[in-house]
Design a protein around this motif. Structure first.
Motif, PDB file in Angstrom:
ATOM      1  N   LYS A  10      -2.066  -5.191 -16.612  1.00 50.35           N
ATOM      2  CA  LYS A  10      -3.079  -6.251 -16.595  1.00 50.35           C
ATOM      3  C   LYS A  10      -2.564  -7.476 -15.848  1.00 50.35           C
ATOM      4  O   LYS A  10      -3.285  -8.067 -15.054  1.00 50.35           O
ATOM      5  CB  LYS A  10      -3.470  -6.622 -18.020  1.00 50.35           C
ATOM      6  N   ILE A  11      -1.323  -7.873 -16.118  1.00 49.64           N
ATOM      7  CA  ILE A  11      -0.731  -9.052 -15.482  1.00 49.64           C
ATOM      8  C   ILE A  11       0.592  -8.642 -14.845  1.00 49.64           C
ATOM      9  O   ILE A  11       1.480  -8.111 -15.521  1.00 49.64           O
ATOM     10  CB  ILE A  11      -0.493 -10.183 -16.497  1.00 49.64           C
ATOM     11  N   VAL A  12       0.728  -8.899 -13.542  1.00 49.98           N
ATOM     12  CA  VAL A  12       1.966  -8.621 -12.822  1.00 49.98           C
ATOM     13  C   VAL A  12       2.604  -9.949 -12.434  1.00 49.98           C
ATOM     14  O   VAL A  12       1.971 -10.796 -11.816  1.00 49.98           O
ATOM     15  CB  VAL A  12       1.709  -7.767 -11.556  1.00 49.98           C
ATOM     16  N   ILE A  13       3.870 -10.102 -12.818  1.00 50.98           N
ATOM     17  CA  ILE A  13       4.631 -11.312 -12.510  1.00 50.98           C
ATOM     18  C   ILE A  13       5.655 -10.995 -11.443  1.00 50.98           C
ATOM     19  O   ILE A  13       6.482 -10.092 -11.605  1.00 50.98           O
ATOM     20  CB  ILE A  13       5.352 -11.852 -13.761  1.00 50.98           C
ATOM     21  N   ASN A  59      14.660 -20.830 -19.434  1.00 53.10           N
ATOM     22  CA  ASN A  59      13.554 -21.686 -19.884  1.00 53.10           C
ATOM     23  C   ASN A  59      12.292 -21.438 -19.051  1.00 53.10           C
ATOM     24  O   ASN A  59      11.183 -21.544 -19.558  1.00 53.10           O
ATOM     25  CB  ASN A  59      13.940 -23.157 -19.894  1.00 53.10           C
ATOM     26  N   ARG A  60      12.427 -21.095 -17.770  1.00 54.21           N
ATOM     27  CA  ARG A  60      11.255 -20.742 -16.947  1.00 54.21           C
ATOM     28  C   ARG A  60      10.624 -19.459 -17.453  1.00 54.21           C
ATOM     29  O   ARG A  60       9.404 -19.339 -17.553  1.00 54.21           O
ATOM     30  CB  ARG A  60      11.646 -20.509 -15.491  1.00 54.21           C
ATOM     31  N   VAL A 103       6.338 -16.478 -20.149  1.00 53.37           N
ATOM     32  CA  VAL A 103       6.015 -15.401 -21.089  1.00 53.37           C
ATOM     33  C   VAL A 103       5.305 -15.954 -22.318  1.00 53.37           C
ATOM     34  O   VAL A 103       4.323 -15.370 -22.796  1.00 53.37           O
ATOM     35  CB  VAL A 103       7.280 -14.598 -21.457  1.00 53.37           C
ATOM     36  N   THR A 104       5.752 -17.094 -22.830  1.00 51.17           N
ATOM     37  CA  THR A 104       5.112 -17.703 -23.998  1.00 51.17           C
ATOM     38  C   THR A 104       3.658 -18.052 -23.698  1.00 51.17           C
ATOM     39  O   THR A 104       2.764 -17.799 -24.520  1.00 51.17           O
ATOM     40  CB  THR A 104       5.887 -18.949 -24.463  1.00 51.17           C
ATOM     41  N   ALA A 105       3.411 -18.631 -22.528  1.00 49.40           N
ATOM     42  CA  ALA A 105       2.027 -18.961 -22.155  1.00 49.40           C
ATOM     43  C   ALA A 105       1.167 -17.698 -22.138  1.00 49.40           C
ATOM     44  O   ALA A 105       0.062 -17.680 -22.699  1.00 49.40           O
ATOM     45  CB  ALA A 105       1.997 -19.648 -20.792  1.00 49.40           C
ATOM     46  N   LEU A 106       1.662 -16.644 -21.506  1.00 49.70           N
ATOM     47  CA  LEU A 106       0.883 -15.405 -21.421  1.00 49.70           C
ATOM     48  C   LEU A 106       0.659 -14.785 -22.800  1.00 49.70           C
ATOM     49  O   LEU A 106      -0.434 -14.275 -23.075  1.00 49.70           O
ATOM     50  CB  LEU A 106       1.574 -14.416 -20.484  1.00 49.70           C
ATOM     51  N   PRO A 117      -2.887 -19.889 -19.281  1.00 38.95           N
ATOM     52  CA  PRO A 117      -2.377 -19.762 -17.908  1.00 38.95           C
ATOM     53  C   PRO A 117      -0.932 -20.267 -17.833  1.00 38.95           C
ATOM     54  O   PRO A 117      -0.526 -21.128 -18.613  1.00 38.95           O
ATOM     55  CB  PRO A 117      -3.312 -20.652 -17.086  1.00 38.95           C
ATOM     56  N   VAL A 118      -0.180 -19.705 -16.903  1.00 36.24           N
ATOM     57  CA  VAL A 118       1.201 -20.155 -16.689  1.00 36.24           C
ATOM     58  C   VAL A 118       1.137 -21.424 -15.853  1.00 36.24           C
ATOM     59  O   VAL A 118       0.626 -21.416 -14.732  1.00 36.24           O
ATOM     60  CB  VAL A 118       2.038 -19.070 -15.979  1.00 36.24           C
ATOM     61  N   ASP A 119       1.638 -22.495 -16.411  1.00 33.14           N
ATOM     62  CA  ASP A 119       1.637 -23.792 -15.735  1.00 33.14           C
ATOM     63  C   ASP A 119       3.073 -24.313 -15.715  1.00 33.14           C
ATOM     64  O   ASP A 119       3.487 -25.017 -16.633  1.00 33.14           O
ATOM     65  CB  ASP A 119       0.698 -24.772 -16.450  1.00 33.14           C
ATOM     66  N   LEU A 120       3.801 -23.931 -14.682  1.00 31.18           N
ATOM     67  CA  LEU A 120       5.178 -24.384 -14.561  1.00 31.18           C
ATOM     68  C   LEU A 120       5.212 -25.824 -14.089  1.00 31.18           C
ATOM     69  O   LEU A 120       4.508 -26.199 -13.135  1.00 31.18           O
ATOM     70  CB  LEU A 120       5.956 -23.512 -13.582  1.00 31.18           C
ATOM     71  N   GLN A 121       6.011 -26.639 -14.731  1.00 28.23           N
ATOM     72  CA  GLN A 121       6.197 -28.017 -14.306  1.00 28.23           C
ATOM     73  C   GLN A 121       6.873 -28.004 -12.931  1.00 28.23           C
ATOM     74  O   GLN A 121       7.560 -27.047 -12.574  1.00 28.23           O
ATOM     75  CB  GLN A 121       7.052 -28.777 -15.323  1.00 28.23           C
TER      76      GLN A 121
END
Length: 181
Positions: A82-85, A156-157, A162-165, A170-174
């Motif tokens: 479903k989700i590919v990173i 931490n990234r 992974v925590t967001a998903l 949505p993954v929102d990286l600072q």
């Protein structure tokens, strides 16, 4: 007794790379224990599964697509996930793995296996998967949903993504987490 929520199915894949992203994944330390309460790891170097499974919720793919086997696996991942990173700089940009792209494959194989008199002989080239003309970042082979840069991405990234998903966000990286290298 309350019913436990269904665990998500997580896969990790190591294509043409050094495994540094997987080492960084292991550096999640205690968070791995929390993660295992929410996911089943169904494929990857840490799991003795030979065939990529169906119905994967999240798949972290490390490394560039370098040969025909990588390309076939990438396509299977996309079909079954479903989700590919795109996990790490080699998957995101090709990075170090793509340094070979300036050398034609035939010249590369000659230099590595014949001129260097490497222990692997010409007969082995018949059974090794054929190299692609160029090492490709993952998004040039399949559709990617999330990009997680870093060489390797810091724990931490990985935890943030992974925590967001897992929380269906949505993954929102600072900005400081969007750097390469």
């Amino acid at each position: 007794m309350s019913k436990q929520p269904k665990k998500l199915r997580l896969a990790t894949v190591w294509l043409g790379g050094c495994s540094g992203c997987h080492m960084s994944f292991l550096d999640l330390d205690e968070l791995l224990i929390e993660l295992l309460e929410k996911v089943d790891i169904v494929y990857g170097p840490l799991v003795d599964t030979k065939q990529f499974p169906e119905d994967v919720d999240i798949c972290l793919v490390e490394g560039a697509v370098t040969n025909v086997e990588n390309l076939e696996l990438a396509r299977e991942i996309r079909t079954n996930s479903k989700i590919v990173i795109s996990f790490g700089d080699c998957a995101v940009t090709g990075n170090v793995t793509s340094m070979r792209n300036r050398i034609p494959v035939k010249d590369l194989l000659t230099a590595v296996y014949h001129e260097a008199q490497a222990p692997i002989g010409a007969e082995s080239l018949k059974i090794l998967p054929a190299l692609l003309k160029k090492a490709l970042p993952l998004h040039q082979a399949i559709k990617v949903d999330v990009y997680l840069p870093g060489c390797p991405p810091a724990p931490n990234r990985i935890a943030t993504a992974v925590t967001a998903l897992l929380n269906n966000q949505p993954v929102d990286l600072q900005p400081e987490m969007r750097t390469f290298g």
